[in-house]
Design a protein around this motif. Structure first.
Motif, PDB file in Angstrom:
ATOM      1  N   ALA A 148      -7.536   7.673   0.385  1.00  0.00           N
ATOM      2  CA  ALA A 148      -8.253   6.287   0.698  1.00  0.00           C
ATOM      3  C   ALA A 148      -7.319   5.208   0.748  1.00  0.00           C
ATOM      4  CB  ALA A 148      -9.392   6.125  -0.401  1.00  0.00           C
ATOM      5  N   VAL A 149      -6.128   5.238  -0.250  1.00  0.00           N
ATOM      6  CA  VAL A 149      -5.325   4.202  -0.136  1.00  0.00           C
ATOM      7  C   VAL A 149      -4.558   4.062   0.905  1.00  0.00           C
ATOM      8  CG1 VAL A 149      -3.218   3.158  -1.277  1.00  0.00           C
ATOM      9  CG2 VAL A 149      -5.048   4.058  -2.811  1.00  0.00           C
ATOM     10  N   GLU A 150      -4.251   5.358   1.532  1.00  0.00           N
ATOM     11  CA  GLU A 150      -3.248   5.249   2.878  1.00  0.00           C
ATOM     12  C   GLU A 150      -4.137   4.903   3.842  1.00  0.00           C
ATOM     13  OE1 GLU A 150      -1.801   9.224   3.572  1.00  0.00           O
ATOM     14  OE2 GLU A 150      -0.755   8.691   5.295  1.00  0.00           O
ATOM     15  N   TYR A 151      -5.325   5.380   4.088  1.00  0.00           N
ATOM     16  CA  TYR A 151      -6.313   4.687   4.916  1.00  0.00           C
ATOM     17  C   TYR A 151      -6.348   3.205   4.856  1.00  0.00           C
ATOM     18  CZ  TYR A 151     -10.370   3.942   7.719  1.00  0.00           C
ATOM     19  OH  TYR A 151     -11.286   3.502   8.891  1.00  0.00           O
ATOM     20  N   LEU A 152      -6.482   2.705   3.774  1.00  0.00           N
ATOM     21  CA  LEU A 152      -6.647   1.222   3.676  1.00  0.00           C
ATOM     22  C   LEU A 152      -5.293   0.391   4.069  1.00  0.00           C
ATOM     23  CD1 LEU A 152      -8.418   0.505   0.299  1.00  0.00           C
ATOM     24  CD2 LEU A 152      -9.175   0.195   2.646  1.00  0.00           C
ATOM     25  N   GLU A 153      -4.170   1.151   3.651  1.00  0.00           N
ATOM     26  CA  GLU A 153      -2.824   0.614   3.902  1.00  0.00           C
ATOM     27  C   GLU A 153      -2.646   0.426   5.554  1.00  0.00           C
ATOM     28  OE1 GLU A 153       0.133   1.434   0.300  1.00  0.00           O
ATOM     29  OE2 GLU A 153      -0.133   2.920   1.775  1.00  0.00           O
ATOM     30  N   ASN A 154      -3.129   1.531   6.237  1.00  0.00           N
ATOM     31  CA  ASN A 154      -2.859   1.480   7.606  1.00  0.00           C
ATOM     32  C   ASN A 154      -3.919   1.047   8.530  1.00  0.00           C
ATOM     33  OD1 ASN A 154      -0.725   3.413   7.016  1.00  0.00           O
ATOM     34  ND2 ASN A 154      -1.694   5.200   7.192  1.00  0.00           N
ATOM     35  N   THR A 155      -5.096   0.693   7.955  1.00  0.00           N
ATOM     36  CA  THR A 155      -6.174   0.249   8.949  1.00  0.00           C
ATOM     37  C   THR A 155      -6.130  -1.175   9.142  1.00  0.00           C
ATOM     38  OG1 THR A 155      -7.402   2.229   8.012  1.00  0.00           O
ATOM     39  CG2 THR A 155      -8.463   0.795   9.544  1.00  0.00           C
ATOM     40  N   LYS A 161       0.451  -5.279  -3.300  1.00  0.00           N
ATOM     41  CA  LYS A 161       1.208  -4.834  -4.659  1.00  0.00           C
ATOM     42  C   LYS A 161       0.038  -3.970  -5.184  1.00  0.00           C
ATOM     43  CE  LYS A 161       4.159  -7.977  -6.523  1.00  0.00           C
ATOM     44  NZ  LYS A 161       4.023  -9.219  -7.283  1.00  0.00           N
ATOM     45  N   CYS A 162      -1.235  -4.228  -5.227  1.00  0.00           N
ATOM     46  CA  CYS A 162      -2.364  -3.448  -5.833  1.00  0.00           C
ATOM     47  C   CYS A 162      -2.289  -1.835  -5.183  1.00  0.00           C
ATOM     48  CB  CYS A 162      -3.702  -3.964  -5.993  1.00  0.00           C
ATOM     49  SG  CYS A 162      -3.562  -5.141  -7.140  1.00  0.00           S
ATOM     50  N   LEU A 163      -2.161  -2.127  -3.721  1.00  0.00           N
ATOM     51  CA  LEU A 163      -2.325  -0.569  -3.100  1.00  0.00           C
ATOM     52  C   LEU A 163      -1.388   0.101  -3.378  1.00  0.00           C
ATOM     53  CD1 LEU A 163      -3.753  -1.718   0.411  1.00  0.00           C
ATOM     54  CD2 LEU A 163      -5.124  -0.352  -1.224  1.00  0.00           C
ATOM     55  N   LYS A 164       0.169  -0.545  -3.435  1.00  0.00           N
ATOM     56  CA  LYS A 164       1.216   0.155  -3.746  1.00  0.00           C
ATOM     57  C   LYS A 164       1.192   0.646  -5.159  1.00  0.00           C
ATOM     58  CE  LYS A 164       6.190  -0.143  -3.056  1.00  0.00           C
ATOM     59  NZ  LYS A 164       6.228   1.512  -3.433  1.00  0.00           N
ATOM     60  N   ILE A 165       0.741  -0.063  -6.006  1.00  0.00           N
ATOM     61  CA  ILE A 165       0.645   0.328  -7.481  1.00  0.00           C
ATOM     62  C   ILE A 165      -0.312   1.700  -7.389  1.00  0.00           C
ATOM     63  CG2 ILE A 165      -0.344   0.268  -9.850  1.00  0.00           C
ATOM     64  CD1 ILE A 165       0.732  -2.795  -9.325  1.00  0.00           C
ATOM     65  N   ILE A 166      -1.399   1.713  -6.814  1.00  0.00           N
ATOM     66  CA  ILE A 166      -2.313   2.931  -6.897  1.00  0.00           C
ATOM     67  C   ILE A 166      -1.810   4.050  -6.355  1.00  0.00           C
ATOM     68  CG2 ILE A 166      -4.598   3.749  -6.002  1.00  0.00           C
ATOM     69  CD1 ILE A 166      -5.614   0.950  -6.084  1.00  0.00           C
ATOM     70  N   SER A 167      -0.860   3.844  -5.026  1.00  0.00           N
ATOM     71  CA  SER A 167      -0.463   4.831  -4.170  1.00  0.00           C
ATOM     72  C   SER A 167       0.681   5.570  -5.203  1.00  0.00           C
ATOM     73  CB  SER A 167      -0.100   4.471  -2.914  1.00  0.00           C
ATOM     74  OG  SER A 167       0.900   4.967  -2.515  1.00  0.00           O
ATOM     75  N   ASP A 168       1.717   4.542  -5.779  1.00  0.00           N
ATOM     76  CA  ASP A 168       2.649   5.064  -6.431  1.00  0.00           C
ATOM     77  C   ASP A 168       2.312   5.933  -7.568  1.00  0.00           C
ATOM     78  OD1 ASP A 168       4.596   3.969  -4.926  1.00  0.00           O
ATOM     79  OD2 ASP A 168       5.040   2.575  -6.053  1.00  0.00           O
ATOM     80  N   GLN A 169       1.247   5.296  -8.487  1.00  0.00           N
ATOM     81  CA  GLN A 169       0.813   5.847  -9.713  1.00  0.00           C
ATOM     82  C   GLN A 169       0.182   7.430  -9.268  1.00  0.00           C
ATOM     83  OE1 GLN A 169       1.680   4.961 -12.856  1.00  0.00           O
ATOM     84  NE2 GLN A 169       2.994   3.501 -11.744  1.00  0.00           N
ATOM     85  N   GLY A 170      -0.692   7.239  -8.305  1.00  0.00           N
ATOM     86  CA  GLY A 170      -1.437   8.547  -7.715  1.00  0.00           C
ATOM     87  C   GLY A 170      -0.515   9.535  -7.414  1.00  0.00           C
TER      88      GLY A 170
END
Lengths: 471, 234
Positions: free
Chosen positions: A268-275, A285-294
């Motif tokens: 989901a995060v990747e989708y949000l980042e790309n779309t 920053k929030c998206l990156k944190i979610i992605s990194d922590q995941g």
């Protein structure tokens, strides 16, 4: 011939020896008995002599040789021989021969020859060993010699006749004892060998066949005990297998259950980042944190699973190792890093020279190398990483060395502990789980090896894995 | 807009939805999803998709059975299958590949990689018909059974050529050791150890020189040839 066979054949030999010793002792006893019997015989003769003297004294006083001979001839059928000589050593009466006398006191002239003959005969008879008793009789008509003799052979014959049965009994006993001993030995040996075969099979881990339990026989209880033990072992192994399967299933399930939501989150995060391209800085920053922590959570799950699997393998006795070419494995591990798209990747040096064959789990060894190399890349700040594999006579050393910042002495002892980090903030920022070296250590332990770290601040780190080499 | 039909099979509807969104963002619009095995089988045989993304742990009918069923039916045997797995059961992946699955991706996966693999599988379905494959200076002639690098013939054994041709005809498809072994010995059943394949691969890599690195080792699974973008065939 096994030790047990030797022992078992020793038993009948011992028994036979014992019987032989008993026979020998009995033989000695017999000789002793015979000797005392002879002595007894002699003393009996003595008493007998006194009785005879008492009887013949009056006859001798009268010098009545005829009566004397009659008297003596009464003993003809006896084993005792009575001989009476006059003072001229001339036989005047003998129980075994008849002497003719012209009158009562003077032997016939012709009798002289007869007497001489008798004496010769006497000598002949004396050839046998004799027990004799001699005494002189003082009578009114002169001095006479009385001799009582018993042939020793006669006595012995009587004795032997009695003892023959004893000897026969002993020989029969000897044969009987030997037969019984051999029979018992065989009775023990055959089921014993069968039991041993069964026990050896069990020791080799083959619990499929049941043990033949002899219905009767001395080993029955032992066979039953071993059979029960095998059954017990079988049950326990089954239980362990069930437990192990359960544990593996559990690990697999946990892995699946954690990774499924993780997959969804990361996807989901990747989708949000790309779309969408219109995020402000905070949102990015929030998206990156979610992605990194995941991603970190995923790495952590993988590492915890690795450790759990390693531990479950450490508790098993069988390792299921295979032979593999370590040189290839190291090359693979190194290649994996060289293909990584990173700008400041250090130079990794490994010269594969001669082939090194190692017995172990290839994937785990590669994972250990991966962890060590990635640690060196992440933390050492070294520009060069050297990897070497050195084979000695019965050990193998795998060395991963960097020339970076090194590790402070106080941290060295704890570096292989789980979740131990030297610089926590930095480690997390670089995506480490804190389990990498713990996994390496477990892998090395699984291979019966050791891992050492030689380091000093700013002197780099040298990790040395020492593995035993069979053959 | 590519019109290839893609079927996503996963019991987690959130993941199905996300994959669908990502595929749509990647240019695929003809997508269906199935959340359980029975539904999946029904959709496969009615809809006849061009590619299947298959999760292995499924309710009703498990992924492995679906894989076997698809590959054993002549009608659907050519549909490429990509296994999506949490990698919890490496054996399942191997079994899936041996049942005919073309590739596998472990969860969690990157959408970019997923898209790249889907693209490669869709393109490669027709690769098997070429007689000659050229890539950079490497040329493989299947009819004459020879391999040339920069015009120089590479001397390959029978087994090595067989392995190379199956890789070249199906780039991106993962082959397990026992699959490669079965390929080499036919069904005669010579009992060769699976590790013997490793030796063949090592030799093949050496002989192919710089192209050797395109043969990838996949830990615990097997081998495949890396996807190349500028694949020129004729």
């Amino acid at each position: 011939m096994t030790r047990r066979d030797k022992l078992l054949s020793f038993v009948p030999l011992c028994l036979a020896g014992l019987v032989l010793i008993a026979m020998f002792l009995q033989f000695l006893h017999l000789i002793q008995f015979n000797r005392s019997y002879m002595q007894e015989e002699q003393s009996e003769l003595q008493i007998f002599t006194k009785q005879i003297i008492w009887a013949i004294k009056p006859i001798l006083d009268r010098k009545d040789y005829v009566t004397l001979n009659k008297y003596c001839n009464d003993f003809n059928d006896d084993e005792i021989r009575i001989t009476i000589r006059d003072s001229k050593q001339k036989i005047v009466a003998d129980s075994k021969s008849k002497l003719e006398f012209a009158d009562h006191n003077i032997p016939k002239d012709t009798a002289d020859d007869g007497v001489t003959e008798q004496i010769n005969n006497y000598k002949e008879t004396v050839k046998d060993k004799m027990i004799s008793y001699e005494t002189s009789i003082q009578s009114a008509s002169g001095t006479y010699q009385l001799q009582l003799t018993i042939s020793e052979a006669d006595v012995m014959n009587t004795l032997l006749k009695a003892q023959y049965n004893i000897i026969l009994f002993f020989i029969a006993g000897f044969i009987l004892v030997l037969t019984i001993a051999l029979y018992i030995t065989l009775m023990v040996k055959i089921p014993f060998n069968e039991l041993q075969n069964s026990a050896t099979r069990i020791a080799k881990g083959d619990l499929s066949e049941t043990i033949s339990v002899p219905a009767t026989g001395i080993l029955h209880e032992l066979a039953v005990a071993i059979s029960t033990m095998a059954q017990q072992l079988k049950n326990q192994i089954n239980d362990l297998q069930k437990l192990e399967n359960f544990r593996k299933d559990f690990i697999a399930n946990v892995s699946h259950e954690i990774k499924t939501p993780l997959t969804a989150i990361l996807s989901a995060v990747e989708y949000l980042e790309n779309t969408f391209q219109h995020y402000n800085e905070q949102e990015k920053k929030c998206l990156k944190i979610i992605s990194d922590q995941g991603t970190r959570l995923n790495a952590l799950v993988n590492d915890i699973l690795s450790l759990a699997l390693l531990e479950s393998r450490l508790s098993m006795s069988s390792r299921n190792f295979e032979q593999f070419n370590l040189t290839n494995t190291i090359s693979n591990a190194v290649n994996a890093f060289e293909n990584l798209p990173s700008d400041n990747l250090p130079q990794i040096n490994y010269t594969p020279d001669n082939e090194i064959i190692l017995s172990g789990d290839e994937h785990l060894i590669e994972q250990a190398l991966n962890n060590l190399i990635s640690n060196a890349i992440k933390y050492s700040q070294s520009k060069i990483i050297d990897i070497k594999a050195l084979q000695a006579s019965n050990t193998l050393k795998i060395i991963v060395q960097d020339y970076g910042i090194g590790i402070p002495q106080e941290d060295v002892a704890r570096i292989f502990e789980r979740f131990y980090r030297i610089d926590k903030a930095r480690s997390r920022a670089l995506g480490g789980t804190g389990l990498g070296l713990a996994i390496v250590k477990s892998i090395v332990t699984l291979h019966n090896g050791t891992i050492n770290l030689e380091t000093a601040p700013n002197q780099g780190c040298k990790f040395v894995i020492t593995l035993p080499v069979n053959e | 807009m590519a019109e290839e039909k893609i079927l996503i099979i996963d019991d987690e509807s959130a993941i199905c939805e996300l994959i669908q969104m990502n595929l749509e963002a990647g240019g695929y619009s003809n997508i269906k999803t199935a959340n359980d095995g029975a539904n999946a089988v029904k959709t496969i045989f009615e809809w006849l998709p061009d590619l299947i993304l298959l999760d292995l742990m499924l309710p009703k009918i498990d992924g492995l059975s679906i894989c076997k069923q698809v590959k054993n039916t002549p009608q659907t045997a050519n549909i490429p299958i990509i296994i999506l797995s949490a990698k919890s059961r490496e054996n399942d992946i191997v079994e899936g590949l041996e049942a005919g699955a073309n590739d596998y991706i472990t969860k969690p996966f990157s959408n970019k990689i997923l898209l790249a693999r889907i693209k490669s599988q869709l393109r490669n379905t027709s690769n098997a018909s070429f007689d000659i494959i050229n890539y950079k200076n490497l040329s493989i002639n299947f009819e004459q059974r020879n391999v040339k690098i920069s015009g120089i013939t590479v001397d390959l054994t029978y087994s090595e050529f067989e392995i190379l041709s199956i890789f070249a005809r199906h780039p991106g498809k993962v082959y397990t050791r026992s699959q490669l072994l079965a390929l080499l010995r036919g069904d005669d059943g010579f009992d060769i150890a699976e590790r013997a394949i490793d030796v063949q691969i090592v030799n093949l890599r050496k002989k192919l020189g710089e192209y050797g690195k395109y043969i990838e080792t996949i830990r615990g699974i097997g081998y495949r040839v890396k996807e190349v973008q500028d694949d020129q065939t004729r």
